[in-house]
Design an enzyme around this catalytic site. Structure first.
Site, mmCIF file in Angstrom:
data_model
loop_
_atom_site.group_PDB
_atom_site.id
_atom_site.type_symbol
_atom_site.label_atom_id
_atom_site.label_comp_id
_atom_site.label_asym_id
_atom_site.label_seq_id
_atom_site.Cartn_x
_atom_site.Cartn_y
_atom_site.Cartn_z
ATOM 1 N N LYS A 148 0.831 -1.209 0.000
ATOM 2 C CA LYS A 148 0.000 0.000 0.000
ATOM 3 C C LYS A 148 0.869 1.264 0.000
ATOM 4 O O LYS A 148 2.091 1.182 0.127
ATOM 5 C CB LYS A 148 -0.956 -0.035 1.186
ATOM 6 C CG LYS A 148 -1.852 -1.286 1.203
ATOM 7 C CD LYS A 148 -2.923 -1.292 0.111
ATOM 8 C CE LYS A 148 -3.391 -2.669 -0.291
ATOM 9 N NZ LYS A 148 -4.289 -3.358 0.593
HETATM 10 C C1 LIG Z 1 -5.236 -4.535 0.728
HETATM 11 C C2 LIG Z 1 -6.723 -4.456 0.710
HETATM 12 C C3 LIG Z 1 -7.514 -4.991 1.742
HETATM 13 C C4 LIG Z 1 -6.953 -5.797 2.878
HETATM 14 O O1 LIG Z 1 -5.917 -5.185 3.572
HETATM 15 P P1 LIG Z 1 -5.019 -6.036 4.609
HETATM 16 O O2 LIG Z 1 -4.388 -4.988 5.452
HETATM 17 O O3 LIG Z 1 -4.049 -6.793 3.769
HETATM 18 O O4 LIG Z 1 -5.919 -6.914 5.373
HETATM 19 C C5 LIG Z 1 -8.886 -4.801 1.691
HETATM 20 N N1 LIG Z 1 -9.467 -4.146 0.670
HETATM 21 C C6 LIG Z 1 -8.749 -3.654 -0.362
HETATM 22 C C7 LIG Z 1 -9.445 -2.931 -1.462
HETATM 23 C C8 LIG Z 1 -7.363 -3.805 -0.384
HETATM 24 O O5 LIG Z 1 -6.661 -3.318 -1.404
#
Ligand SMILES: *Cc1c(COP(=O)(O)O)cnc(C)c1O
Length: 395
Positions: free
Chosen positions: A190
């Site tokens: 992210k």
């Molecule tokens: C990455 C992501 C998640 C989950 O995030 P985590 O921290 O890995 O649990 C949920 N929704 C979207 C759209 C994502 O890109």
């Protein structure tokens, strides 16, 4: 210019963790506070200040954060929640884990986000809320979504996992109290990371005790303080729950990442717009939307869609050819409803799909791939990606 294959593999993303983060992690280790403690509390304050939101609570992942929001909203078996299939599966699975039914609407093929025009037809007496996902870091058209939610007495929870730093009408995602909760992710892919991590943003202080209980064994109120001098060794457990607290070691990273986030996103924006220019003349591909002043993008992903009829190969073949040229890509995402569990689930719940199916979701889902994009990517790297794409298409 003659084409030359890259020597080293170029991944589609890479975390940007520097010496400041490393020094702060070492400081945590030397202080003796490894798990939830003063740095976790400071990181939550930094998230509140950055996003302009009165309450933000951090935990081990966005997936847990999504699960906790569904618990807080009291989702019961048979309750319906409207969302998109073009998302990470946790958006759907965390509804289903409470017994709820994710009702899917199609996307807008320009933005890849849930199209509000599909919402009203999806609403039934069992509908409780709507979960828009700001896919790629491009904000959804929230005014339309909030207006429909208000008209039908539904809550809105924003999946902002990809949207740290994005804004809607000049306010950070999550800052508008018309959404009861917004969820961020700090996974290494992210725009900012804490290794793993996530957070829930909210406006009504009444949610705070429950979220704190649900992230830590059903114990309320900063349970970690009981180990400190001013703490009491006594605590009460008021409901059974998971363990999903956020460590100071993670917060140590986050405290520096959040300071760097605007710089990271500005660099991502430069690279995103540069891809748009460098690929503009290729009829074989569909380019992503850069957003606008109302929907201010944080440039999490650059999602390219390939037109197989013009390129002479489908997405999977194209991705394999790029890999042969040492260029990595991602797929965000294979739509949730085509995974085997969800195929069976929607076969058993045909009313949870639109009558006409999800044609835009499926069209894009089969053609999309994410090109390398992270703040440390150089213009040279990017030129090599573009040269490889041109080389493959020219053959
Ligand atoms: C990455 C992501 C998640 C989950 O995030 P985590 O921290 O890995 O649990 C949920 N929704 C979207 C759209 C994502 O890109």
């Amino acid at each position: 210019m003659t084409y030359k294959r890259r020597e080293a593999f170029l991944p589609f993303t890479r975390p940007m963790v520097g010496q400041e983060e490393i020094a702060e992690i070492i400081d945590s280790i030397e202080s003796g506070w490894l798990t939830t403690g003063p740095k976790a509390a400071k990181f939550e304050e930094a998230l509140q200040a950055y996003n302009g939101i009165p309450h933000v609570l951090a935990m081990n992942s966005a997936t847990t954060a999504q699960e906790i929001t569904m618990q807080c909203l009291g989702i019961q078996p048979g309750d319906e929640v409207i969302t998109t299939a073009l998302t990470w599966v946790s958006t759907l699975s965390t509804i289903i884990l409470q017994g709820g039914i994710p009702v899917l609407v199609d996307i807008d093929p320009v933005t890849l986000n849930l199209d509000p025009r599909g919402l009203e037809a999806a609403i039934t007496p069992r509908t409780k809320g709507i979960i828009p996902v700001h896919l790629t870091g491009l904000p959804c058209p929230m005014d339309e979504i909030w207006a429909i939610a208000e008209r039908h007495g539904l809550w809105v929870v924003e999946d902002a996992a990809q949207a740290m730093g994005a804004s809607y009408r000049g306010r950070k995602i999550g800052a508008d109290p018309r959404s009861v909760f917004s969820v961020y992710s700090f996974h290494p892919n992210k725009n900012m990371t804490t290794g793993e991590g996530g957070a829930i943003a909210f406006h009504d202080a009444a949610h705070e005790p429950r979220i704190k209980r649900l992230r830590f064994h059903g114990i309320e109120r900063d349970a970690w303080k009981r180990f400190a001098k001013e703490g009491s060794p006594h605590f009460d457990v008021t409901e059974p729950s998971r363990k999903a607290n956020f460590m100071d070691i993670q917060a140590a990273m986050g405290l520096h990442q959040i300071k760097k986030l605007d710089g990271f996103n500005a660099r991502r924006g430069v690279l995103f717009r540069r891809y748009l220019e460098l690929l503009a003349d290729l009829p074989e591909v569909v380019l992503p939307s850069p957003g606008d002043d109302v929907h201010a993008h944080c440039f999490h992903l650059f999602v390219l869609r390939i037109r197989p009829e013009k390129a002479g190969m489908d997405r999977d073949a194209f991705v394999a050819r790029l890999k042969d040229e040492n260029i990595g890509t991602g797929i965000h995402y294979r739509p949730a409803h085509v995974h085997s569990f969800y195929r069976d689930f929607y076969a058993a719940h045909p009313g949870a799909l639109p009558k006409d199916g999800l044609p835009h979701t499926e069209w894009s889902g089969e053609r999309l791939m994410s090109l390398p994009l992270w703040p440390g990517l150089t213009e040279d790297d990017q030129d090599q990606v573009v040269a490889a794409i041109r080389q493959i298409l020219a053959k």
